[in-house]
Design an enzyme around this catalytic site. Structure first.
Site, short mmCIF file in Angstrom:
data_model
loop_
_atom_site.label_atom_id
_atom_site.label_comp_id
_atom_site.label_asym_id
_atom_site.label_seq_id
_atom_site.Cartn_x
_atom_site.Cartn_y
_atom_site.Cartn_z
N LYS A 11 0.84 -1.22 0.00
CA LYS A 11 0.00 0.00 0.00
C LYS A 11 0.87 1.26 0.00
CE LYS A 11 -2.17 -0.77 3.90
NZ LYS A 11 -1.67 -2.10 4.30
N ARG A 85 -9.51 1.59 8.91
CA ARG A 85 -9.20 0.20 9.22
C ARG A 85 -10.33 -0.47 10.00
NH1 ARG A 85 -3.31 0.94 9.00
NH2 ARG A 85 -2.16 -0.97 9.38
N ARG A 126 10.81 -3.74 9.84
CA ARG A 126 10.33 -2.63 10.67
C ARG A 126 10.14 -3.14 12.10
NH1 ARG A 126 5.12 0.02 8.20
NH2 ARG A 126 4.05 -0.93 9.97
N ARG A 160 -10.55 -3.99 -6.99
CA ARG A 160 -9.63 -4.94 -6.38
C ARG A 160 -8.48 -5.22 -7.33
NH1 ARG A 160 -12.89 -9.07 -2.63
NH2 ARG A 160 -10.79 -9.29 -1.80
N ARG A 173 -1.45 -2.43 -12.92
CA ARG A 173 -2.78 -2.99 -12.62
C ARG A 173 -3.66 -1.94 -11.94
NH1 ARG A 173 -0.76 -8.80 -10.16
NH2 ARG A 173 -0.12 -9.70 -12.15
#
Ligand code: AMP
Length: 183
Positions: A11, A85, A126, A160, A173
């Site tokens: 993302k 979220r 991370r 999607r 895409r």
């Protein structure tokens, strides 16, 4: 614009590239939280234990951050990466944007199998990417965030994209998905 997808789906990387092309503002709530923690601000102290353990920061704290950002962006597009979220955050976002005579135009979900996401997280290194925390963050995504796919599909906003490919392929895409949605 909203970017959905499990941790490790790409993302952040894809959002960075897209905001360059579209000349909109990139808002990564996770990135802003990490920055606040690093700078040692009061907000950072408040969210630290959540971010470090991979738990979701409480909705009211997330919305405080987002409301301030939206208010400062009058007229300019925003790409949200890692937000909303939860269903409550999605509803609150609709409310905030309506207050600014705006709304969510498009939601991109980057799909990725859990094993691939885990492998990517492990190689990224991370602090909240140790194996147990990464697994937990994937679980939180599946139980709490993935239901947003339905929320946005019902509103006709969902695109999607298969995120299981190299960076440039996924970027292509995404472009194709955006074009198809605009057609
Ligand atoms: P990210 O950089 O998107 O992977 O986010 C890193 C961490 O920040 C997450 O594991 C959560 O602890 C916190 N976080 C980021 N965005 C949100 C959000 N929209 N709601 C709740 N917690 C968040």
């Amino acid at each position: 614009m909203v970017f959905l997808g499990p941790p490790g789906a790409g993302k952040g990387t894809q959002a960075e590239m897209l905001v360059e092309r579209l000349k909109i503002t990139h808002v990564s709530t996770g990135g802003l939280f990490r920055q606040a923690i690093e700078e040692g601000t009061p907000a950072g102290a408040e969210v630290r234990e959540y971010v470090d353990s991979g738990r979701l920061v409480p909705d009211h704290l997330v919305m405080q951050l987002v409301e301030g950002l939206v208010a400062g962006q009058e007229g300019r597009g925003i790409c949200f990466d890692g937000f909303p979220r939860t269903l409550a955050q999605a509803e609150a976002l609709d409310c905030v944007l309506t207050g600014h005579s705006a709304g969510v135009d498009v939601v991109l979900a980057l799909d990725l199998p859990d094993e691939v996401a885990l492998n990517r997280l492990m190689s990224r290194g991370r602090e909240d990417d140790d194996y147990a925390t990464a697994r937990y963050r994937l679980e939180v995504y599946q139980t709490t965030t993935a239901p947003l796919i339905r929320y946005y599909t019902e509103r006709g906003l969902m695109a999607r994209v298969d995120g299981n490919a190299d960076i440039n392929t996924v970027a292509r895409r995404i472009d194709d998905a955006l074009k198809a949605l605009a057609a």
